[in-house]
Structure formats: structure tokens, C-alpha cells
Scaffold this motif. Sequence first.
Motif, PDB file in Angstrom:
ATOM      1  N   UNK A  14       0.823  -1.216   0.000  1.00 17.80           N
ATOM      2  CA  UNK A  14       0.000   0.000   0.000  1.00 17.80           C
ATOM      3  C   UNK A  14       0.856   1.264   0.000  1.00 17.80           C
ATOM      4  N   UNK A  15       2.168   1.098  -0.223  1.00 13.85           N
ATOM      5  CA  UNK A  15       3.049   2.271  -0.230  1.00 13.85           C
ATOM      6  C   UNK A  15       3.223   2.853  -1.628  1.00 13.85           C
ATOM      7  N   UNK A  16       2.862   2.073  -2.648  1.00 11.17           N
ATOM      8  CA  UNK A  16       2.985   2.540  -4.026  1.00 11.17           C
ATOM      9  C   UNK A  16       1.674   2.305  -4.756  1.00 11.17           C
ATOM     10  N   UNK A  17       1.314   3.190  -5.676  1.00 11.03           N
ATOM     11  CA  UNK A  17       0.085   2.986  -6.441  1.00 11.03           C
ATOM     12  C   UNK A  17       0.212   1.759  -7.335  1.00 11.03           C
ATOM     13  N   UNK A  18      -0.923   1.126  -7.608  1.00 14.07           N
ATOM     14  CA  UNK A  18      -0.946  -0.024  -8.502  1.00 14.07           C
ATOM     15  C   UNK A  18      -1.984   0.230  -9.585  1.00 14.07           C
ATOM     16  N   UNK A  19      -1.645  -0.052 -10.852  1.00 10.49           N
ATOM     17  CA  UNK A  19      -2.580   0.252 -11.936  1.00 10.49           C
ATOM     18  C   UNK A  19      -3.968  -0.338 -11.761  1.00 10.49           C
ATOM     19  N   UNK A  21      -5.593  -0.949  -9.032  1.00  5.56           N
ATOM     20  CA  UNK A  21      -6.344  -0.233  -7.995  1.00  5.56           C
ATOM     21  C   UNK A  21      -6.651   1.189  -8.442  1.00  5.56           C
ATOM     22  N   UNK A  22      -5.749   1.821  -9.203  1.00  5.26           N
ATOM     23  CA  UNK A  22      -6.051   3.138  -9.766  1.00  5.26           C
ATOM     24  C   UNK A  22      -7.236   3.034 -10.726  1.00  5.26           C
ATOM     25  N   UNK A  23      -7.243   1.994 -11.528  1.00  2.00           N
ATOM     26  CA  UNK A  23      -8.339   1.752 -12.477  1.00  2.00           C
ATOM     27  C   UNK A  23      -9.653   1.604 -11.711  1.00  2.00           C
ATOM     28  N   UNK A  24      -9.593   0.880 -10.599  1.00  2.00           N
ATOM     29  CA  UNK A  24     -10.780   0.720  -9.753  1.00  2.00           C
ATOM     30  C   UNK A  24     -11.268   2.078  -9.241  1.00  2.00           C
ATOM     31  N   UNK A  25     -10.340   2.936  -8.848  1.00  2.00           N
ATOM     32  CA  UNK A  25     -10.726   4.261  -8.358  1.00  2.00           C
ATOM     33  C   UNK A  25     -11.355   5.083  -9.476  1.00  2.00           C
ATOM     34  N   UNK A  29     -14.836   2.545  -7.838  1.00  2.00           N
ATOM     35  CA  UNK A  29     -14.801   1.422  -6.907  1.00  2.00           C
ATOM     36  C   UNK A  29     -14.240   1.812  -5.546  1.00  2.00           C
ATOM     37  N   UNK A  30     -14.294   0.856  -4.619  1.00  2.00           N
ATOM     38  CA  UNK A  30     -13.837   1.083  -3.247  1.00  2.00           C
ATOM     39  C   UNK A  30     -12.613   0.251  -2.885  1.00  2.00           C
ATOM     40  N   UNK A  31     -12.127  -0.556  -3.813  1.00  2.00           N
ATOM     41  CA  UNK A  31     -11.023  -1.464  -3.514  1.00  2.00           C
ATOM     42  C   UNK A  31      -9.693  -0.846  -3.930  1.00  2.00           C
ATOM     43  N   UNK A  32      -9.397   0.302  -3.318  1.00  2.00           N
ATOM     44  CA  UNK A  32      -8.140   0.987  -3.590  1.00  2.00           C
ATOM     45  C   UNK A  32      -7.687   1.667  -2.304  1.00  2.00           C
ATOM     46  N   UNK A  36      -3.323   5.098  -4.164  1.00  2.00           N
ATOM     47  CA  UNK A  36      -3.895   4.948  -5.502  1.00  2.00           C
ATOM     48  C   UNK A  36      -4.759   6.160  -5.851  1.00  2.00           C
ATOM     49  N   UNK A  37      -5.551   6.604  -4.868  1.00  2.00           N
ATOM     50  CA  UNK A  37      -6.392   7.771  -5.097  1.00  2.00           C
ATOM     51  C   UNK A  37      -5.547   9.026  -5.327  1.00  2.00           C
ATOM     52  N   UNK A  38      -4.478   9.160  -4.550  1.00  2.00           N
ATOM     53  CA  UNK A  38      -3.622  10.342  -4.699  1.00  2.00           C
ATOM     54  C   UNK A  38      -3.023  10.408  -6.102  1.00  2.00           C
ATOM     55  N   UNK A  39      -2.503   9.270  -6.588  1.00  2.00           N
ATOM     56  CA  UNK A  39      -1.940   9.271  -7.931  1.00  2.00           C
ATOM     57  C   UNK A  39      -3.046   9.460  -8.972  1.00  2.00           C
TER      58      UNK A  39
END
Length: 270
Positions: A14-19, A21-25, A29-32, A36-39
Motif C-alpha cells: 500500500x506504499x505505491x500505487x498499482x494500476x 487499484x487506480x483503475x478501480x478508483x 470502486x472502493x477497492x483501492x 492509488x487515489x492520490x496518484x
Amino acid sequence: MTGQDPMPAVQIDTTRPHPARMYDWYLGGKDNYPVDEEMGRQMLTLDPRVPVMARVNRAFMHRATRRLADSGVRQFLDIGTGIPTEPNLHQIAQQTAPGARVVYCDNDPIVLAHAAALLRGTDEGATAYLQADVRDPDAILEGARKVLDFTRPVALSLIALLHFVPDEDGAHDLVRRLLAELPSGSHLVMTHATADFTPEESKAATEKLRAAGVTLALRSREEFTRFFDGLDLVEPGVEVPHRWHPELGEAVPGQDDGVIPGYGAVGRKP
């Protein structure tokens, strides 16, 4: 029939964004996680239409899956599945063909945590989930063979995935390796982001993501088309994703309000 091989416990970073989870945001979606939201919000400052692009990619997958199922394809291998967002690929395919068999694959542990949502298919068909990376095609093929019959056509789906795989990792070779195992009549279904239409914004996005540990390899129309070397492109060929057979699905709100910086295509293996 559903299935999933036992998986070792995995740690979600959870220290780095993941594509995925960003896609989910982007899709609401809520699974981020906050990272991920910040990026994701940083990407919106560069182009506020990023969520529209995410929905356009997903809508392309729906339309391509529907067309292939309607034309008789009964097996699907979806790599870079992402966090489940209904309708999922198997739901589209099994609406047309209840006996369709689908294998999902992703490398983000949070997708594994939600894999049960990907396995709720028809009794007549089959769905399975693999935890693997597209950079390890042999592991994907080995796992997929447990569910799919590689003597019959398979649709290989790579939606909004390979722009996260740089040339140094052999992106084109990975696709060739996967297709080499699939028989005649199989298809490649693919979308990919590009800098062709928005060079300045794309350069800034690439730099921001690289600083956060995410590689973004935006490719030109020519580079994208190379993924389909040796395949017969399904008409209309390489196209901006939302213009590929729009009659097969619902329009995404906002898709015509500006450029969609990406390409989509479907190719058939002779």
C-alpha cells in the motif's frame, strides 16, 4: 464449474500505487488505497477525462467479447483482469454462450482477494482465476491449460495492460509467446494508451507515474499495430476504442467530448 488453485499468502503493498487499484478508483470502486487515489487525482490534473478513458476501455472489452461470443468463440483468457466490476467478461460471454470457459489472470493480490466475484459463472461453463504476471507467459499458459482446451480457439484479452509493460520487458515478444500456443481461429483483443494525441500531457503523466514506481510505456499507432503482426485484423482494424463497433454496446457518457488517447483492435489468428 468454477476453479482456483491454492495461492500462497501475499502481502499487499500500500506504499505505491498499482494500476489495477487506480483503475478501480477511476471506475468509482472502493477497492483501492489512499496512495492509488492520490496518484489518480494527479492524473486528473493532467487530463480530467481519465475516468472516461477507463470506462471506454471496459466498454470496448464488453463489445469485443460480445462480438466474439456471437461468432462462436467459447474460450477466453483475460490477462490484467483488474478488480471485479460488473458485468465481468465471463458474464458477457456466458449471456450468449452459457458453456463459455473463462480464465482470468492478474498480478495484484487485491484482485486475488476478490476473485470469488470472478468465479460466479454458469453451471454449464467454467471460470477460473490465476495469480500471475503477464511477464511470465509460461506460468499463465500452464495454468490456463487446466481449464481451456488449446486445440480450440481462444480469445486472448489484454485490455489497458501492455502500456504498463516497457519494451525492455519484451512486450511484443510476450504477446507472440502467448499467441504461439493458441490454435488457428484464436483472437487477440487489445486496447492500449498512446501519446499520439496528447504528447505534452502524456509526457507529464509518464514522469509522475515513473516517480511513483509505475512504468507507463505509451506506444504509437504503428507500435500498437505491431502486436497484431501475422493476424487478420477484424474490421474496422485499429481504431480509437469507442469507435470500434459502437452498435454492440452502450455509449460511455462523455466519450465524444474530447480525444480518447488510445487504440483498440481485434485480430484473428489464421
